[in-house]
Design an enzyme around this catalytic site. Structure first.
Site, PDB file in Angstrom:
ATOM      1  N   CYS A  14      46.173  36.014  23.070  1.00  0.00           N
ATOM      2  CA  CYS A  14      45.650  36.404  24.376  1.00  0.00           C
ATOM      3  C   CYS A  14      44.162  36.683  24.245  1.00  0.00           C
ATOM      4  O   CYS A  14      43.632  36.821  23.144  1.00  0.00           O
ATOM      5  CB  CYS A  14      46.343  37.666  24.905  1.00  0.00           C
ATOM      6  N   GLY A  41      44.487  31.689  25.737  1.00  0.00           N
ATOM      7  CA  GLY A  41      45.698  31.796  26.534  1.00  0.00           C
ATOM      8  C   GLY A  41      45.581  30.970  27.792  1.00  0.00           C
ATOM      9  O   GLY A  41      44.643  31.143  28.563  1.00  0.00           O
ATOM     10  N   ASN A 114      45.727  42.330  23.696  1.00  0.00           N
ATOM     11  CA  ASN A 114      45.808  41.171  22.819  1.00  0.00           C
ATOM     12  C   ASN A 114      46.460  41.612  21.527  1.00  0.00           C
ATOM     13  O   ASN A 114      45.963  42.503  20.848  1.00  0.00           O
ATOM     14  CB  ASN A 114      44.411  40.600  22.535  1.00  0.00           C
ATOM     15  N   GLY A 115      47.587  41.000  21.186  1.00  0.00           N
ATOM     16  CA  GLY A 115      48.282  41.364  19.953  1.00  0.00           C
ATOM     17  C   GLY A 115      49.775  41.402  20.160  1.00  0.00           C
ATOM     18  O   GLY A 115      50.311  40.851  21.132  1.00  0.00           O
ATOM     19  N   CYS A 251      43.098  38.934  10.877  1.00  0.00           N
ATOM     20  CA  CYS A 251      43.862  37.679  10.875  1.00  0.00           C
ATOM     21  C   CYS A 251      43.011  36.516  10.398  1.00  0.00           C
ATOM     22  O   CYS A 251      42.019  36.150  11.033  1.00  0.00           O
ATOM     23  CB  CYS A 251      44.379  37.395  12.284  1.00  0.00           C
ATOM     24  N   TYR A 257      41.720  28.619  12.961  1.00  0.00           N
ATOM     25  CA  TYR A 257      42.114  27.836  14.134  1.00  0.00           C
ATOM     26  C   TYR A 257      41.884  28.501  15.484  1.00  0.00           C
ATOM     27  O   TYR A 257      41.383  27.875  16.417  1.00  0.00           O
ATOM     28  CB  TYR A 257      43.599  27.459  14.005  1.00  0.00           C
ATOM     29  N   ASP A 361      42.713  18.285   8.839  1.00  0.00           N
ATOM     30  CA  ASP A 361      43.245  19.109   9.924  1.00  0.00           C
ATOM     31  C   ASP A 361      43.271  20.554   9.444  1.00  0.00           C
ATOM     32  O   ASP A 361      43.182  20.825   8.234  1.00  0.00           O
ATOM     33  CB  ASP A 361      44.649  18.649  10.313  1.00  0.00           C
ATOM     34  N   CYS A 450      44.392  39.334   6.561  1.00  0.00           N
ATOM     35  CA  CYS A 450      45.847  39.211   6.543  1.00  0.00           C
ATOM     36  C   CYS A 450      46.205  37.764   6.242  1.00  0.00           C
ATOM     37  O   CYS A 450      45.853  36.855   7.001  1.00  0.00           O
ATOM     38  CB  CYS A 450      46.447  39.642   7.885  1.00  0.00           C
ATOM     39  N   CYS A 453      51.108  34.925   6.738  1.00  0.00           N
ATOM     40  CA  CYS A 453      51.772  33.665   7.093  1.00  0.00           C
ATOM     41  C   CYS A 453      51.792  32.685   5.924  1.00  0.00           C
ATOM     42  O   CYS A 453      52.560  31.724   5.929  1.00  0.00           O
ATOM     43  CB  CYS A 453      51.103  33.032   8.312  1.00  0.00           C
TER      44      CYS A 453
END
Length: 471
Positions: A14, A41, A114-115, A251, A257, A361, A450, A453
């Site tokens: 967001c 968003g 946002n989050g 993040c 990205y 990419d 972080c 992922c």
């Protein structure tokens, strides 16, 4: 979980925006700020305007230009907050559109978030047992309810008390009848910054929105900080709702990205970060023999340029993006859906025919699109396609405001690199190494990022209580 069905990219989370000014057209400025944040968003958007007593709100499903096609909130206020959204917690319904606005004992209270809260369900259940009534299914309503129900003596106390109840990611813009607040969680997962106009202050998810409205960047909101704006000209104040952490968790995917490449987040330029990732990829894969470097536009372009600069292999626009194919593209049948990549991208045959191609990419999530793009290049005559990815394999889901799927849908979680290479039909596949990615952020303390992922090492272990997300 939600994806761009054409590019197989996780959706941005967001974007939030706020302005405090007695001289500016706050509704119009917020509109322009949200337009600059549209990449964060594209599902819904809204603006709330206040004159200190009255509140005007307009929200709707769709892009900023669609929702406000017939006009902006008409109240000539001096404060406004806005929001662009993709759903992470809460369904894609009109009732869940932000900003949220309530009237409580202290007056009007509006909030943009946002989050993603990792303990929202637990808090929601507790509040419901105490008599709280919820109108939406978004975790943002948990935040605004906590603030409204707090017994703190001042609004500052109420906000601090509420924030200490939360775990997970939250960058917030809060508006009362006389003040505006910017809040960032103690790990600093999501970006949030402060800007200055000659006649007021701005809060924004990214600096690109400050540039769009001609505001000067002041600084980032610090993790665990609450910034208080109550005047056009006087300096804002701030306080911390929790002691600063020794180790943060910004993040890394914002740099890979999500964020716009012209933004600067926590002192690091996003574009330069992506170029550095491409350079690192080239260093790690110097043995690849190729004639040209191409990108998967647009998010892979800076990394492809970096790869070209480091390797000396020329960068060419071998793939062209159809910029008129937006979120409303209709795909009524499976056969047409299967051809959607060809509608979005096309290969320039005269550039790739007979060439050994390095295709850069930013990420591979499920792998459903990469193979189609490789096939595009080979159908156009490329003799070899070597795919290079400027992020490590995505093997774990994100709990902090990004839809990256349950683990079983992440191709790198269930397949080896060689199996993925064969699946997408590339001649070789190369991811940037974790050590190489950390090197990109060496000057900004790479340990303050972080990487969950990629590694499964979550900053907050309570996130892993929801075991079914790993199945």
């Amino acid at each position: 979980m939600f994806f761009d069905q054409i590019t197989d990219k996780p959706k941005e989370e967001c974007g939030v925006f706020g302005i405090y000014s007695h001289k500016e057209d706050v509704a119009l400025t917020t509109y322009l700020g949200l337009f600059a944040l549209q990449h964060r968003g594209q599902e819904s958007t809204g603006i709330v305007v206040s004159d200190g007593v009255n509140v005007d709100i307009k929200r709707g499903m769709g892009l900023v230009t669609e929702v406000f096609r017939d006009g902006l909130p008409e109240l000539p206020g001096h404060m406004a907050i806005g929001h662009v959204r993709y759903s992470t917690t809460g369904a894609s319904l009109a009732i869940n559109i932000q900003p949220l606005k309530v009237c409580y004992a202290g007056g009007n209270l509006s909030l943009s978030h946002n989050g993603n809260l990792t303990n929202a369900k637990k808090i929601r259940e507790k509040l419901a047992q105490e008599g709280a009534v919820f109108q939406t299914s978004v975790d943002t309503e948990v935040i605004i309810t906590l603030i409204a129900r707090s017994r703190g003596a001042t609004i500052e106390d109420k906000i601090a008390e509420a924030m200490r109840e939360l775990t997970g990611a939250f960058s917030l813009v809060i508006m009362t009848d006389d003040k505006m607040f910017a809040v960032r969680d103690s790990y600093g997962y999501r970006p949030l910054c402060i800007g200055k106009l000659d006649t007021g202050y701005i809060i924004s998810s990214e600096t690109c929105a400050l540039d769009a409205i001609g505001a000067a960047f002041v600084r980032d909101v610090l993790p665990g900080e609450v910034v208080v704006i109550s005047s056009d000209q006087q300096e804002f104040t701030s306080y911390f709702f929790t002691p600063p952490r020794e180790k943060l968790a910004r993040c890394v995917f914002e740099y890979i990205y999500f964020a716009r490449p012209d933004s600067v987040i926590d002192g690091q330029c996003v574009y330069q970060s992506r170029v550095a990732m491409g350079r690192q990829l080239a260093k790690e894969n110097a043995r690849i023999q190729a004639d040209i470097v191409v990108s998967v536009p647009d998010s892979g372009t800076p990394a492809a340029i970096g790869y070209s600069l480091e390797s000396g292999i020329p960068f060419l626009e071998g793939l062209i993006k159809n910029r008129y194919m937006g979120r409303t593209f209709i795909q009524p049948e499976q056969k047409k859906r299967a051809n959607s990549v060809r509608m979005k991208l096309s290969a320039v045959k005269s550039l790739v025919e007979g060439k050994r191609v390095i295709m850069v990419d930013d990420s591979i999530v499920r792998g459903t699109t990469s193979g189609k793009i490789v096939r595009l290049l080979k159908d156009a005559g490329a003799t070899e396609v070597h795919m290079c990815v400027s992020s490590p394999p995505v093997t774990y889901p994100c709990f902090y405001g990004i839809d990256t799927s349950v683990r079983k849908e992440l191709i790198a979680a269930t397949h080896t690199e060689q199996e993925i290479c064969e699946y997408i039909g590339a001649d070789s596949l190369h991811y940037i190494s974790m050590a190489g990615l950390r090197q990109v952020f060496a000057t900004k303390r790479a340990e303050n990022m972080c990487y969950a992922c990629f590694t499964g090492e979550y900053p907050e272990t309570t996130d892993c209580n929801n075991k079914n997300i790993f199945e």
